[in-house]
Design an enzyme around this catalytic site. Structure first.
Site, mmCIF file in Angstrom:
data_model
loop_
_atom_site.group_PDB
_atom_site.id
_atom_site.type_symbol
_atom_site.label_atom_id
_atom_site.label_comp_id
_atom_site.label_asym_id
_atom_site.label_seq_id
_atom_site.Cartn_x
_atom_site.Cartn_y
_atom_site.Cartn_z
ATOM 1 N N HIS A 27 3.705 2.039 4.271
ATOM 2 C CA HIS A 27 3.861 2.784 5.524
ATOM 3 C C HIS A 27 4.112 1.761 6.627
ATOM 4 C CE1 HIS A 27 -0.210 1.650 6.873
ATOM 5 N NE2 HIS A 27 -0.491 1.712 5.587
ATOM 6 N N GLY A 28 4.153 2.189 7.856
ATOM 7 C CA GLY A 28 4.507 1.310 8.967
ATOM 8 C C GLY A 28 3.741 0.010 9.029
#
Length: 164
Positions: free
Chosen positions: A13-14
């Site tokens: 994810h980010g």
């Protein structure tokens, strides 16, 4: 070689894809999980979440360990991810390296209700079974750094669980 092993419910994810992969300078992200590797839709989504220029693999635990132990991996910088401590414990038993362990964003998604888990931080909740597995990992000579972002202060998971 493994740059870091991280337990994170969200996997790629980010924070992982952008911040950690850049901080660590990794060329590979490896998700080690029998369950996730068996789900083609999840495998494809995770591979698409990897940043440009970084190859992502989603492998069952034994294949992940085989890749890590392959002499050709020594020249690579690999970030290993899983969404639970049991998978990490299994990986650690099968590899020849002693990597840095990191934990963040664990225990809030799925499984038992939060009310039945111990809150260690705003982003980490553990069950009694989790604590048993973490203690097995501690007994192997490891500790986890609780550090959601590279810029955050590091905290020892052993200390968060009340150990020293």
């Amino acid at each position: 070689m493994i740059s870091m092993i991280r337990i994170d419910d969200r996997l790629i994810h980010g924070q992982v894809a952008v911040m950690w992969s850049k901080q660590l300078g990794v060329s590979r992200i490896l998700v080690a999980s029998d369950k996730i590797a068996a789900n083609d839709m999840q495998v494809n989504a995770l591979k698409m979440a990897a940043p440009a220029g970084i190859k992502a693999f989603v492998l069952p635990i034994q294949k992940a360990a085989d890749l890590i132990n392959d002499p050709r991996a020594a020249s690579m910088k690999i970030l290993v991810l899983s969404n639970n401590p049991k998978d990490i414990y299994e990986v650690l038993q099968k590899i020849n390296e002693k990597p840095l362990l990191n934990l963040a964003n664990y225990g809030r998604i799925g499984g038992e209700p939060l009310s039945e888990k111990q809150k260690l931080t705003e982003t980490v909740y553990v069950t009694n079974e989790d604590k048993e597995i973490f203690n097995k990992i501690f007994n192997m000579g490891y500790d986890f750094e609780y550090q959601p972002l590279p810029s955050d202060a590091k905290q020892s998971l052993k200390e968060l669980l009340g150990g020293k």
